[in-house]
Scaffold this active site. Structure first.
Site, PDB file in Angstrom:
ATOM      1  N   VAL A 133      -4.686  -0.703  -1.859  1.00 51.01           N
ATOM      2  CA  VAL A 133      -4.046  -1.929  -2.340  1.00 51.01           C
ATOM      3  C   VAL A 133      -4.480  -3.069  -1.418  1.00 51.01           C
ATOM      4  O   VAL A 133      -4.487  -2.916  -0.197  1.00 51.01           O
ATOM      5  CB  VAL A 133      -2.508  -1.778  -2.321  1.00 51.01           C
ATOM      6  CG1 VAL A 133      -1.833  -3.079  -2.747  1.00 51.01           C
ATOM      7  CG2 VAL A 133      -2.082  -0.640  -3.221  1.00 51.01           C
ATOM      8  N   GLY A 158       0.842  -1.206   0.000  1.00 51.78           N
ATOM      9  CA  GLY A 158       0.000   0.000   0.000  1.00 51.78           C
ATOM     10  C   GLY A 158       0.872   1.248   0.000  1.00 51.78           C
ATOM     11  O   GLY A 158       0.690   2.154  -0.824  1.00 51.78           O
ATOM     12  N   HIS A 159       1.847   1.280   0.911  1.00 53.87           N
ATOM     13  CA  HIS A 159       2.781   2.416   0.951  1.00 53.87           C
ATOM     14  C   HIS A 159       3.562   2.514  -0.372  1.00 53.87           C
ATOM     15  O   HIS A 159       3.804   3.600  -0.884  1.00 53.87           O
ATOM     16  CB  HIS A 159       3.779   2.256   2.098  1.00 53.87           C
ATOM     17  CG  HIS A 159       3.170   2.159   3.463  1.00 53.87           C
ATOM     18  ND1 HIS A 159       3.235   1.014   4.227  1.00 53.87           N
ATOM     19  CD2 HIS A 159       2.498   3.062   4.211  1.00 53.87           C
ATOM     20  CE1 HIS A 159       2.634   1.221   5.387  1.00 53.87           C
ATOM     21  NE2 HIS A 159       2.172   2.447   5.408  1.00 53.87           N
TER      22      HIS A 159
HETATM   23  P1  AMP Z   1       0.245   4.549   7.706  1.00 54.45           P
HETATM   24  O1  AMP Z   1       1.686   4.156   7.709  1.00 54.45           O
HETATM   25  O2  AMP Z   1      -0.687   3.451   8.096  1.00 54.45           O
HETATM   26  O3  AMP Z   1      -0.003   5.842   8.445  1.00 54.45           O
HETATM   27  O4  AMP Z   1      -0.113   4.845   6.195  1.00 54.45           O
HETATM   28  C1  AMP Z   1       0.619   5.793   5.462  1.00 54.45           C
HETATM   29  C2  AMP Z   1      -0.105   6.085   4.175  1.00 54.45           C
HETATM   30  O5  AMP Z   1      -0.244   4.867   3.431  1.00 54.45           O
HETATM   31  C3  AMP Z   1      -1.529   6.623   4.405  1.00 54.45           C
HETATM   32  O6  AMP Z   1      -1.789   7.640   3.449  1.00 54.45           O
HETATM   33  C4  AMP Z   1      -2.372   5.407   4.174  1.00 54.45           C
HETATM   34  O7  AMP Z   1      -3.681   5.723   3.747  1.00 54.45           O
HETATM   35  C5  AMP Z   1      -1.594   4.710   3.068  1.00 54.45           C
HETATM   36  N1  AMP Z   1      -1.974   3.294   3.032  1.00 54.45           N
HETATM   37  C6  AMP Z   1      -1.981   2.403   4.054  1.00 54.45           C
HETATM   38  N2  AMP Z   1      -2.447   1.206   3.653  1.00 54.45           N
HETATM   39  C7  AMP Z   1      -2.762   1.347   2.341  1.00 54.45           C
HETATM   40  C8  AMP Z   1      -3.291   0.457   1.352  1.00 54.45           C
HETATM   41  N3  AMP Z   1      -3.609  -0.791   1.631  1.00 54.45           N
HETATM   42  N4  AMP Z   1      -3.482   0.955   0.098  1.00 54.45           N
HETATM   43  C9  AMP Z   1      -3.165   2.229  -0.202  1.00 54.45           C
HETATM   44  N5  AMP Z   1      -2.658   3.113   0.690  1.00 54.45           N
HETATM   45  C10 AMP Z   1      -2.456   2.674   1.943  1.00 54.45           C
END
Ligand code: AMP
Length: 297
Positions: free
Chosen positions: A176, A36-37
């Site tokens: 993702v 996702g990241h």
């Molecule tokens: P986090 O590390 O959980 O704070 O996420 C950092 C960024 O990655 C945020 O903008 C989240 O929305 C994005 N993100 C996390 N999981 C996913 C995913 N499965 N698909 C797309 N973006 C994601």
């Protein structure tokens, strides 16, 4: 890729890159990077000269009893993954570097927070807005990339950028998923083995809702019940919320029209998971009446 740990070094690096007219794409994260990241980083790579990734587990956005201390971390893996995705700089500050002993000014989010995760995670989005205000000021990106998995966060950041006049383009990126449909998340590692199998049903519940909308259902209550019933019967998880709202305004709707979000949060034993689907409803009744007049091409 270069890892930078101080605000001073990050600011002088940004100044140097900007002097030569380079555009900066920024991907803020809390680390433990997954695909996702990566998709955010890849988008940023395609659209900008320079890509900055930040990893900062922001204490201000965690409530009492949440997983701040146990949040998964793996810097060595993250540095490799970020490098492979084409990031130029990793900004990796300590809590003290970001906030000193105690912050003297913090942000308060007024709109788009009295629902979904904002309802039970009191102060969460204030913490998000505070850290992003600082990161936007330090990194001064041209574009910032956020995942639609956290759709409420995208809506709040949209308000932050608008209200605080940041000259930044917000780029939302699609969720993702794992092969079975589970949205990728750093917190999926908390799932027990059998919970991981059942967690696929969260996406199935959203697909059921989409199917109902495609078949003409326009009552938000029925969509809500469809999703809730599926979660209850198939996952055994506790529902934190299931809501159907206008997006990105996050206001209740009496009838499904325009852009709406179907969002859910559930609690397994050690993992709280969120997911959502954003659907744009074409008003079939209106369309067919329009077509019947035969006046428009
Ligand atoms: P986090 O590390 O959980 O704070 O996420 C950092 C960024 O990655 C945020 O903008 C989240 O929305 C994005 N993100 C996390 N999981 C996913 C995913 N499965 N698909 C797309 N973006 C994601």
């Amino acid at each position: 890729m270069k890892t930078i740990t101080t605000i001073h070094d990050m600011q002088s690096t940004v100044r140097m890159e900007k002097q030569t007219g380079k555009s900066i794409g920024f991907v803020p994260t809390m680390g433990y990077l997954h695909e996702g990241h990566m998709s955010l980083l890849q988008k940023a790579r395609e659209m900008n000269d320079i890509v900055v990734l930040s990893i900062f587990v922001n204490p201000l956005q965690f409530g009492p009893g949440e997983d701040l201390e146990t949040y998964p971390r793996d810097l060595i893996h993250d540095e490799q993954a970020a490098e492979n995705s084409g990031a130029d700089y990793l900004f990796y500050p300590t809590i003290h570097e970001m906030y000193g002993d105690e912050p003297s000014v913090t942000a308060v989010v007024k709109k788009r927070v009295n629902c979904l995760c904002g309802r039970n995670r009191i102060g969460h989005f204030d913490g998000v807005a505070t850290v992003l205000t600082k990161l936007f000021n330090i990194i001064q990106p041209d574009r910032a990339y956020f995942g639609l998995k956290d759709a409420q966060q995208v809506a709040v950041v949209d308000g932050l950028i608008h209200d605080f006049n940041f000259p930044i383009e917000l780029v939302p990126v699609s969720t993702v998923r794992e092969e079975d449909g589970l949205a990728k998340s750093s917190r999926n590692v908390y799932l027990l083995q059998d919970e991981r199998v059942r967690a696929r049903e969260l996406y199935q519940a959203l697909l059921k809702a989409e199917e109902a909308i495609d078949s003409g259902e326009r009552d938000p209550e029925i969509i809500l019940r469809t999703v809730s019933n599926h979660i209850i019967s198939e996952t055994g998880a506790d529902i934190d919320y299931v809501e159907v709202l206008a997006y990105p305004e996050l206001k209740p709707v009496k009838k499904l029209e325009g852009k709406i979000i179907i969002a859910l949060a559930v609690k397994f034993q050690k993992a709280r998971l969120i997911d959502n689907m954003i659907v744009t409803i074409k008003d079939r009744e209106h369309q067919s009446a329009f077509e019947q007049t035969g006046k428009e091409a």
